[in-house]
Design an enzyme around this catalytic site. Structure first.
Site, PDB file in Angstrom:
ATOM      1  N   HIS A  48       0.773  -1.249   0.037  1.00 58.72           N
ATOM      2  CA  HIS A  48       0.056  -0.016  -0.065  1.00 58.72           C
ATOM      3  C   HIS A  48       0.847   1.210  -0.066  1.00 58.72           C
ATOM      4  CE1 HIS A  48      -3.448   2.116   2.119  1.00 58.72           C
ATOM      5  NE2 HIS A  48      -3.290   3.028   0.990  1.00 58.72           N
ATOM      6  N   HIS A  55       4.756   3.904   5.295  1.00 57.22           N
ATOM      7  CA  HIS A  55       5.894   2.587   5.282  1.00 57.22           C
ATOM      8  C   HIS A  55       6.255   2.356   3.805  1.00 57.22           C
ATOM      9  CE1 HIS A  55       1.541   1.173   4.207  1.00 57.22           C
ATOM     10  NE2 HIS A  55       1.136   1.271   5.537  1.00 57.22           N
ATOM     11  N   GLU A  75      -2.044  -1.309  -3.560  1.00 62.38           N
ATOM     12  CA  GLU A  75      -3.018  -0.627  -2.771  1.00 62.38           C
ATOM     13  C   GLU A  75      -2.913   0.863  -2.707  1.00 62.38           C
ATOM     14  OE1 GLU A  75      -3.500  -2.213   1.183  1.00 62.38           O
ATOM     15  OE2 GLU A  75      -4.522  -3.885   0.471  1.00 62.38           O
ATOM     16  N   THR A 105      -4.551   2.264  10.427  1.00 60.23           N
ATOM     17  CA  THR A 105      -4.619   1.372   9.528  1.00 60.23           C
ATOM     18  C   THR A 105      -5.850   1.840   8.638  1.00 60.23           C
ATOM     19  OG1 THR A 105      -4.560  -0.854   8.604  1.00 60.23           O
ATOM     20  CG2 THR A 105      -5.583  -0.546  10.687  1.00 60.23           C
ATOM     21  N   HIS A 199      -7.778  -8.216   5.847  1.00 61.62           N
ATOM     22  CA  HIS A 199      -8.086  -7.384   7.056  1.00 61.62           C
ATOM     23  C   HIS A 199      -8.386  -7.930   8.000  1.00 61.62           C
ATOM     24  CE1 HIS A 199      -7.325  -3.032   8.188  1.00 61.62           C
ATOM     25  NE2 HIS A 199      -8.213  -3.142   8.830  1.00 61.62           N
ATOM     26  N   PHE A 222      -0.427  -7.767   8.713  1.00 65.90           N
ATOM     27  CA  PHE A 222       0.051  -7.452   9.725  1.00 65.90           C
ATOM     28  C   PHE A 222       0.180  -8.591  10.688  1.00 65.90           C
ATOM     29  CE2 PHE A 222      -0.695  -6.207  14.424  1.00 65.90           C
ATOM     30  CZ  PHE A 222       0.287  -5.176  14.209  1.00 65.90           C
TER      31      PHE A 222
END
Length: 254
Positions: A48, A55, A75, A105, A199, A222
């Protein structure tokens, strides 16, 4: 009975970059993580590129496109600048997501109904460029139907509310969210959409959702990066792949 399609694992490497950026520099390298994930059995890599570059960085996306052997899922928010960058990189796929700078997030699904006028041109440009588009949305009938109307080839169902309810030990809410996911996946497939999900997924929830035959891809990040701190990324990818295969086998056996 139609054959159940295989279930792909997309590994999100954003939080390798989060660790890198905590100190600056180039270590740990998210591209190295992507290569390790692919070697261990990942079917694709998700990253993303946020507007604030918290990040993943532009150069990461360029290197991922150049260096990995599996599909890259980019993303992004559907902003003019991000659309320009993605069209230049030409990933296999883009996943359009909502984005707010203050969030930790991605907190919710894209409002495809409310943003249809602004989303339509971006979806059309990606379709014309041969870049597969998915829309990250809640399992809401109106959102799913609008995604199909806008000619997005795929959706990614936001599984966060379901996963959070399980983590928070709220079984009634978890059951309600699960019913929405099941119904949404069926509706999306009937509308001609390819169905992905992601997610908040962990081993247990990935195994459960893998049994939904309409879903052909899970994007997980994650949790896997957290597990990798203890057992290594390669072992984590292998374990997640095995978990998903166990869940998928329940469909095939049914």
């Amino acid at each position: 009975m139609p054959k159940t399609p295989p279930l792909r694992l997309g590994v999100n490497i954003d939080h390798i970059a989060t660790v890198r950026n905590a100190r600056g520099g180039r270590h740990p390298d998210p591209v190295r993580a992507a290569l390790a994930a692919i070697e261990a059995g990942a079917d694709g890599i998700t990253a993303h590129l946020r507007e604030d570059r918290r990040h993943i960085r532009d150069n990461d996306m360029e290197r991922l496109k150049a260096e990995i052997s599996k599909p890259l899922n980019f993303e992004m928010a559907a902003t003019p600048d991000m659309v320009r960058i993605a069209l230049g990189i030409k990933p296999h796929a883009v996943c359009l997501v909502p984005e707010r700078r203050e969030e930790l997030t991605t907190e919710g699904g894209l409002d495809v109904v409310g943003q249809r006028e602004s989303l339509a041109p971006s979806i059309a440009r990606f379709n014309d460029a041969g870049i597969r588009v998915s829309l990250f949305i809640a399992a809401d009938p109106a959102q799913i139907e609008m995604a199909a109307r806008l000619k997005a080839p795929a959706i990614e169902i936001h599984t966060g509310a379901w996963c959070d309810a399980i983590t928070d030990d709220e079984p009634a809410k978890a059951a309600e969210e699960w019913r929405r996911i099941v119904a949404g996946a069926a509706l999306a497939q009937a509308a001609g959409l390819e169905v992905h999900a992601g997610h908040g997924l962990d081993y247990a929830t990935a195994e459960t959702i893998a049994a939904l035959p309409q879903i052909v891809e899970l994007n997980i990040g994650f949790y896997m990066i957290g597990e990798a701190l203890f057992v290594g990324l390669g072992e984590t990818v292998k374990a997640m792949r095995a978990t998903m295969d166990r869940g998928r086998a329940r469909v095939i056996a049914a």
